[in-house]
Enzyme design. Sequence first.
Site, PDB file in Angstrom:
ATOM      1  N   ASP A 360       0.873  -1.168   0.000  1.00 21.27           N
ATOM      2  CA  ASP A 360       0.000   0.000   0.000  1.00 21.27           C
ATOM      3  C   ASP A 360       0.913   1.221   0.000  1.00 21.27           C
ATOM      4  O   ASP A 360       2.129   1.118   0.212  1.00 21.27           O
ATOM      5  CB  ASP A 360      -0.963  -0.011   1.200  1.00 21.27           C
ATOM      6  CG  ASP A 360      -2.174   0.915   0.963  1.00 21.27           C
ATOM      7  OD1 ASP A 360      -2.102   1.793   0.063  1.00 21.27           O
ATOM      8  OD2 ASP A 360      -3.199   0.769   1.667  1.00 21.27           O
TER       9      ASP A 360
HETATM   10  C1  BGC Z   1      -5.073   3.311   0.036  1.00 18.52           C
HETATM   11  C2  BGC Z   1      -5.089   2.337  -1.119  1.00 18.52           C
HETATM   12  C3  BGC Z   1      -4.932   3.080  -2.407  1.00 18.52           C
HETATM   13  C4  BGC Z   1      -3.636   3.877  -2.368  1.00 18.52           C
HETATM   14  C5  BGC Z   1      -3.336   4.637  -3.640  1.00 18.52           C
HETATM   15  C6  BGC Z   1      -3.867   4.233  -0.017  1.00 18.52           C
HETATM   16  O1  BGC Z   1      -4.037   5.258   0.888  1.00 18.52           O
HETATM   17  O2  BGC Z   1      -5.095   2.615   1.255  1.00 18.52           O
HETATM   18  O3  BGC Z   1      -6.300   1.625  -1.110  1.00 18.52           O
HETATM   19  O4  BGC Z   1      -4.978   2.217  -3.491  1.00 18.52           O
HETATM   20  O5  BGC Z   1      -3.693   4.785  -1.295  1.00 18.52           O
HETATM   21  O6  BGC Z   1      -4.168   5.738  -3.763  1.00 18.52           O
END
Ligand code: BGC
Length: 865
Positions: A360
């Site tokens: 993530d």
């Molecule tokens: C989220 C993810 C997301 C990523 C990219 C993170 O804060 O938890 O689900 O895909 O950001 O935007």
Amino acid sequence: MFYDRIKAVMAGKDGLGKAAVVTLHSAFCTRGTQCSRTVELCNAHHGHRSSELAFVKAKGVEHGDEHIFDRDLVVCLVVDAILCIDLNLNAPFITFVASYIAPAIAPSASFTHLVLSKHNSFSSDPTLIPDFAPAWAAAYSKAKQHLADYTLEEKVNITTGVGWGNGLCVGNIPANKNFPGLCLEDSPLAVRFADFVTAFPAGITTASTWNRALIRARGLALGSEHKGKGVNVALGPMMNMGRIAQGGRNWEGFGADPFLTGEAAYETILGMQNGGVQACAKHFINNEQEHMRTQDSANVDDRTQHEIYAHPFLRSVMAGVSSVMCSYNLINDTYACNNDKMINDILKREYGFQGYVMSDWQATMATLSAVAGLDMTMPGDITFDSGDSYFGGNLTAFVQNGTISQARVDDMATRIIAGWYYLHQESDYPEVSFNAFNTLDEATNKHVNVQSDHYKIVREIGAAGSVLLKNERGALPLNKPRNLILVGSDAGPGISGPNEFSDQGGSDRFLAMGWGSGTGLFPYLITPYEAIQERARQDGSSIFWDFDDWNTANAQTLVTGQSAAIVFINSDSGEDYITVDGNEGDRKNLTAWHNGDNLIQAVASNNNNTIVVVNSVGPLIIEPWIEHPNVTAVVWASIGGQEGGNAIADVLYGAYNPSGRLPYTIAKSPADYPAQLITGGSGSDILAINYTEGLFIDYRHFDAANIEPRFEFGFGLSYTTFEYSQVDISAISSSDHPQQSLIQAWENGDATPIAEGSSTALWLHEPAFKVTFHVKNTGSLSGTEIPQLYIHHPASAAEPPSVLKGFTNVKVSPGQTEHVSITLSRYDLSIWDVVAQGWRKPSGEITFSVGASSRDFKLNGTIPT
Ligand code: BGC
């Protein structure tokens, strides 16, 4: 949309000519019976088709035959193969479809590749188990060849994002030699930060349909939109479990049951990847609350992890998912992206996952995470804009000094490049045509319109995902009401437009999406206020409204004398980086927003036909008004995307007979739920979140502790009624099965062996038992019933009283009876043995119930031994 392509082919507008005929060089059926069933269904579906139908019906087709068929017939079979529908298509037929027909009509080359995989499944018939191993093997061999002359640094580049904001997408892998790089983009319901895209219903609404074909169709549409914009990897589906009712991101996922979530993930991924984009199953694992999400340890026992939280990821691997995203939190005191047990052992060894694991955004905590199984770091830098990385130069140095093996980096790069080949993205893939960091930049935003007619899917899922919870005195469907008043801000359009809040982080009117990275821009937003006025024009009704939530005295006055007063309430949540009205991602309570409870009670005090529509990200406590005698109907409409208002109107007026079912329990009190949001913590604290409820989440807990919910998991009414009868169960013969010895061992109560791919083995997941029964429509309207199958394990298993293991949707005309079947696999009956580290059939009698919810059982039976 896809249907139009099909229609174009059938109408001969595809350039190939209507009169064309298709010669079947390989037979499409090995057994006449199976084939005639296919044709029969196809015929019923698409109308009568001439002589070749009769021919196939009479004789079947044998392998090796050569026949000439009308293209309409073949296309019709293909449509059924792709989109639906309880067909038992076999391997040669699908091979035929893939090689002869798919290029003409399929939305992407990946279709051909998907259907060509060994066990060939391309229907939302869950009894067909796809095997993507041959496709992965082919992709791996191409990837290895591709990487043959890459240096260590070049391979490391493939594993390391370019850093936050340094590319057009939220995540970017740089180009290298003849590899053009990768664009990774949110979200699970739209192409985030892009214009001319569809804003689909959220995951939670989609799961509420309990309809595999609709879930698949949404995935396909989403996948094709992502591809159309040049996205290589779409960051979804999201499938955390709704362990706590307040969880901020629950709405992105598919509810509070692992089986429902797993099936929704499975269908979504098959659809998305058929659309050409690589899907990303997230967040692995236990990111069940937003508060302190980067500083909490989910402390979860091995059995609970396997049976509840990891299960949807197992189903994702079975759907052939290309990538998985590890989550922000720790699991049993080790960060998810550094968690050898979860990534190397469970995901890659047990599930046999062949794709790659990305972090993530900023969830990578160490260079050594590579050894724990992390393959790609996102967005690349350690913290946003820090300019450094745990991978990149650090990873190269760790290999050079012998800390990390060259073989591991080879494997990381191979997995990533294989994912790209696996979806055939190496040829004719669209360029990225939007800019996530500057949506108004004309140089980079090419405004490519990828919407097609996907709004139709949005509307259908919005209606099919709406759950009718109460309907008394014939309040619904509305029948040309003389006059109506819409009460509550949730009925009307946002004060400053559909995208007034960045990442939808706000709520002042109609709620059709939660907030955070799981969102997209609305191209438009049909609110109930607009949709219902449209109906009023047709019906000659008068419509009034009152969007003021707080002046309840005025609302009381305005609703007097109206044939019905429809009160719209909502409740919102999202991701932790935005706080809305004191809700830091997670909801601070389970109460309706904007004075909703008071508003309903005020209206109901003065109008004896008060209908409530709820747009909520999750469960609410509705005790203040649910039993009010003047509250005649409640529609739980969830959050429906850009067509949300139309979908609600479709249900209110009976254009769509409700068939949605709750994907979670609505409790009478917040304390009735088995687990709660953990608050507190500061500085460098790591919050302990102890999953002490174990297997007993949501309805499993209510059943075990004998707590009466307000509305149970799986509940939902229809405008018609159904009757169940004639249950039967039979074992599906496995005597000539190549894995007979494993099957025998399982039947003897042995756990599955420890091996690569042991948990996703086909023999374990193939249908082993078939439950059949009848569903009769005893009312006067055509409707869809959602029969659900629950397993009751013997006491020795220490399982919850009932666990969902099957569901289907069956459309029945008034007075008619449909024959329904649901299959069960050996896996469905198994429990996780923590000592043996395998799936095992518990000893003792396993029984089952078929019914209309987790508490409304209509038929019962015993699994044969
Ligand atoms: C989220 C993810 C997301 C990523 C990219 C993170 O804060 O938890 O689900 O895909 O950001 O935007």
